[in-house]
Design a protein around this motif. Structure first.
Motif, PDB file in Angstrom:
ATOM      1  N   UNK A 177      -6.290  25.896  -2.082  1.00 21.52           N
ATOM      2  CA  UNK A 177      -7.005  27.038  -1.558  1.00 21.52           C
ATOM      3  C   UNK A 177      -7.073  28.204  -2.392  1.00 21.52           C
ATOM      4  N   UNK A 178      -8.214  28.516  -2.599  1.00 24.36           N
ATOM      5  CA  UNK A 178      -8.202  29.749  -3.535  1.00 24.36           C
ATOM      6  C   UNK A 178      -8.093  30.876  -2.758  1.00 24.36           C
ATOM      7  N   UNK A 179      -6.735  31.695  -3.599  1.00 25.93           N
ATOM      8  CA  UNK A 179      -6.673  32.970  -3.574  1.00 25.93           C
ATOM      9  C   UNK A 179      -6.865  33.702  -4.188  1.00 25.93           C
ATOM     10  N   UNK A 180      -7.615  34.038  -3.862  1.00 28.17           N
ATOM     11  CA  UNK A 180      -8.209  35.068  -5.500  1.00 28.17           C
ATOM     12  C   UNK A 180      -7.742  36.761  -5.399  1.00 28.17           C
ATOM     13  N   UNK A 181      -6.908  37.239  -4.721  1.00 29.07           N
ATOM     14  CA  UNK A 181      -5.894  38.386  -4.555  1.00 29.07           C
ATOM     15  C   UNK A 181      -4.616  38.127  -5.237  1.00 29.07           C
ATOM     16  N   UNK A 182      -3.676  36.749  -5.304  1.00 25.13           N
ATOM     17  CA  UNK A 182      -3.229  36.590  -5.835  1.00 25.13           C
ATOM     18  C   UNK A 182      -3.261  35.796  -6.826  1.00 25.13           C
ATOM     19  N   UNK A 183      -4.773  35.896  -7.352  1.00 18.51           N
ATOM     20  CA  UNK A 183      -5.091  34.476  -8.310  1.00 18.51           C
ATOM     21  C   UNK A 183      -3.843  34.028  -8.809  1.00 18.51           C
ATOM     22  N   UNK A 208       1.022  -1.043   0.047  1.00 18.11           N
ATOM     23  CA  UNK A 208       0.081  -0.128  -0.343  1.00 18.11           C
ATOM     24  C   UNK A 208       0.656   1.590   0.274  1.00 18.11           C
ATOM     25  N   UNK A 209       1.169   2.112  -0.936  1.00 17.51           N
ATOM     26  CA  UNK A 209       1.665   3.266  -1.441  1.00 17.51           C
ATOM     27  C   UNK A 209       0.718   4.285  -1.122  1.00 17.51           C
ATOM     28  N   UNK A 210       1.267   4.908  -0.193  1.00 16.83           N
ATOM     29  CA  UNK A 210       0.518   6.753   0.520  1.00 16.83           C
ATOM     30  C   UNK A 210       1.381   7.634   0.007  1.00 16.83           C
ATOM     31  N   UNK A 211       0.896   8.289  -0.564  1.00 20.27           N
ATOM     32  CA  UNK A 211       1.289   9.262  -1.419  1.00 20.27           C
ATOM     33  C   UNK A 211       0.718  11.265  -0.670  1.00 20.27           C
ATOM     34  N   UNK A 212       1.628  11.998  -0.944  1.00 22.36           N
ATOM     35  CA  UNK A 212       1.256  13.473  -0.433  1.00 22.36           C
ATOM     36  C   UNK A 212       1.290  14.187  -1.789  1.00 22.36           C
ATOM     37  N   UNK A 213       0.838  15.034  -2.615  1.00 23.61           N
ATOM     38  CA  UNK A 213       1.422  16.114  -3.456  1.00 23.61           C
ATOM     39  C   UNK A 213       1.135  17.542  -2.818  1.00 23.61           C
ATOM     40  N   UNK A 214       1.999  18.278  -3.511  1.00 29.12           N
ATOM     41  CA  UNK A 214       1.381  19.993  -3.132  1.00 29.12           C
ATOM     42  C   UNK A 214       1.644  20.409  -4.557  1.00 29.12           C
ATOM     43  N   UNK A 215       1.003  21.510  -5.077  1.00 26.21           N
ATOM     44  CA  UNK A 215       1.822  22.353  -6.184  1.00 26.21           C
ATOM     45  C   UNK A 215       0.599  23.450  -6.383  1.00 26.21           C
ATOM     46  N   UNK A 216       1.013  24.570  -7.067  1.00 24.57           N
ATOM     47  CA  UNK A 216      -0.091  25.695  -7.459  1.00 24.57           C
ATOM     48  C   UNK A 216       0.300  26.114  -8.615  1.00 24.57           C
ATOM     49  N   UNK A 217      -0.848  26.308  -9.243  1.00 24.65           N
ATOM     50  CA  UNK A 217      -1.237  27.094 -10.423  1.00 24.65           C
ATOM     51  C   UNK A 217      -1.696  28.720 -10.642  1.00 24.65           C
ATOM     52  N   UNK A 218      -1.182  28.952 -11.867  1.00 23.91           N
ATOM     53  CA  UNK A 218      -2.181  30.158 -11.663  1.00 23.91           C
ATOM     54  C   UNK A 218      -3.560  30.170 -12.051  1.00 23.91           C
ATOM     55  N   UNK A 219      -4.512  31.300 -11.479  1.00 18.65           N
ATOM     56  CA  UNK A 219      -6.222  30.884 -11.093  1.00 18.65           C
ATOM     57  C   UNK A 219      -6.947  30.768 -12.827  1.00 18.65           C
ATOM     58  N   UNK A 220      -6.926  31.976 -13.335  1.00 17.93           N
ATOM     59  CA  UNK A 220      -6.665  32.334 -14.318  1.00 17.93           C
ATOM     60  C   UNK A 220      -8.247  32.361 -14.996  1.00 17.93           C
ATOM     61  N   UNK A 221      -8.975  32.677 -14.476  1.00 21.47           N
ATOM     62  CA  UNK A 221     -10.343  31.967 -14.103  1.00 21.47           C
ATOM     63  C   UNK A 221     -10.976  31.107 -14.334  1.00 21.47           C
ATOM     64  N   UNK A 222     -10.214  30.039 -13.517  1.00 24.14           N
ATOM     65  CA  UNK A 222     -10.508  28.695 -14.069  1.00 24.14           C
ATOM     66  C   UNK A 222     -12.117  28.536 -13.705  1.00 24.14           C
ATOM     67  N   UNK A 223     -12.465  27.770 -14.252  1.00 24.31           N
ATOM     68  CA  UNK A 223     -14.556  27.169 -13.442  1.00 24.31           C
ATOM     69  C   UNK A 223     -13.743  25.978 -12.799  1.00 24.31           C
TER      70      UNK A 223
END
Length: 326
Positions: A289-295, A205-220
């Motif tokens: 986590x949605x940061x509308x200020x920093x988009x 059983x392999x347990x995994x955690x990923x953390x990543x970020x991307x630009x908001x760009x009005x993502x629906x």
């Protein structure tokens, strides 16, 4: 006879011992024994077989959403002997009692760490088995929620004592104001552009955690978040060949809900992943986590690969990690 010069010292020692004992006794749960059983194991007990069976049958029918195979929400055992020596140290207890002298509808209450620690005890009282059967169906979500919160908090408490501080510093260095508690067993690390993958490389059983970020760009949301997930995972978690890569199962589509977590707008995705061109797959949960200020949208995701193994407790354990994400 005790020497007179030793008397004040002995009195002070006795006073100190008494203070230590009194402090320990007032520390809530400090002297309780450790509870038995695994997470999501529930003992249903009570004073009538019909009442115990009604609650057990209702809860036993619940299943965990988002898993590739059907798994029960709880592992339930039953007894009509009430809370005694055989049951009082169980991790989760539901005590159902029928009281003919009671009036009104079924009542429910709960307490933490009554006989052991960690422990949740839910007391249900009803004037009749018939009334219980009528009322209990509308309370099943309440019961599930109480046990879910208890197990989540117990998981976070355990995690607080078994953290990979080195990995947490790596996350902090890459993402700045992001904080998350990483389990100590997740020692393997792979870094990409705005991306960190942590794993225990478990064989069964392999347990995994990923953390990543991307630009908001009005993502629906949530559809856009699932598409972004596909592009990020394809780039950072490839298979053995160029034609193999991780992707999201879109039928059925991941479930999504938006909440406020640690004062920030948060979206949660639950679904399944597969390795394109391979037979690998499993469940995942992500908190965005949605940061509308920093988009920007910053994501912490847990995913599990455990072929032929029950996955409920594994993914639930990792879900506790995601609740430390802020």
């Amino acid at each position: 006879m005790m020497h007179k010069t030793l008397q004040p010292i002995c009195n002070a020692a006795l006073l100190l011992c008494w203070l230590i004992v009194m402090t320990a006794c007032t520390d809530d749960g400090a002297l309780l024994p450790k509870s038995g059983g695994k997470p999501y194991e529930v003992v249903v007990t009570g004073n009538t077989e019909e009442a115990v069976r009604a609650v057990s049958t209702l809860l036993g029918a619940l299943t965990v959403a988002g898993l590739p195979q059907r798994e029960p929400t709880f592992d339930i055992s039953q007894t009509t002997k009430g809370i005694g020596q055989a049951t009082k140290y169980a991790r989760s207890i539901i005590n159902v009692n029928i009281d003919p002298e009671m009036t009104g509808k079924t009542r429910m209450s709960h307490r933490l760490d009554v006989y052991a620690k960690p422990q949740i005890v839910i007391n249900i009282c009803s004037p009749s088995a018939r009334q219980l059967t009528t009322d209990i169906r509308s309370r099943q979500d309440d019961i599930k929620g109480i046990i879910d919160r208890f197990e989540l908090e117990a998981g976070i408490t355990r995690l607080s004592r078994h953290r990979n501080i080195k990995a947490e510093k790596a996350v902090k260095k890459m993402f700045g104001d992001v904080q998350i508690w990483i389990p100590e067993e997740l020692t393997a690390m792979k870094k990409g552009h705005d991306f960190i993958w942590l794993s225990d490389n478990g064989k069964s059983a392999m347990r995994n955690i990923c953390i990543y970020t991307y630009a908001y760009d009005n993502v629906t949301l949530p559809e856009g978040a699932a598409r972004k997930r596909d592009s990020v995972m394809r780039k950072n978690i490839p298979g053995e060949t160029a034609q193999m890569f991780m992707t999201t199962v879109h039928s059925p589509a991941p479930t999504a809900r938006t909440t406020q977590h640690n004062g920030r707008r948060t979206m949660e995705l639950r679904g399944q992943w597969v390795m394109k061109g391979d037979i690998m797959g499993g469940p995942f949960i992500s908190r965005c986590l949605i940061d509308s200020t920093k988009q920007r949208i910053t994501v912490a995701e847990a995913f599990v690969y455990a072929p032929g193994t029950a996955k409920r407790n594994i993914i639930k354990q990792l879900e506790a990690v995601l609740y430390t994400f802020k």
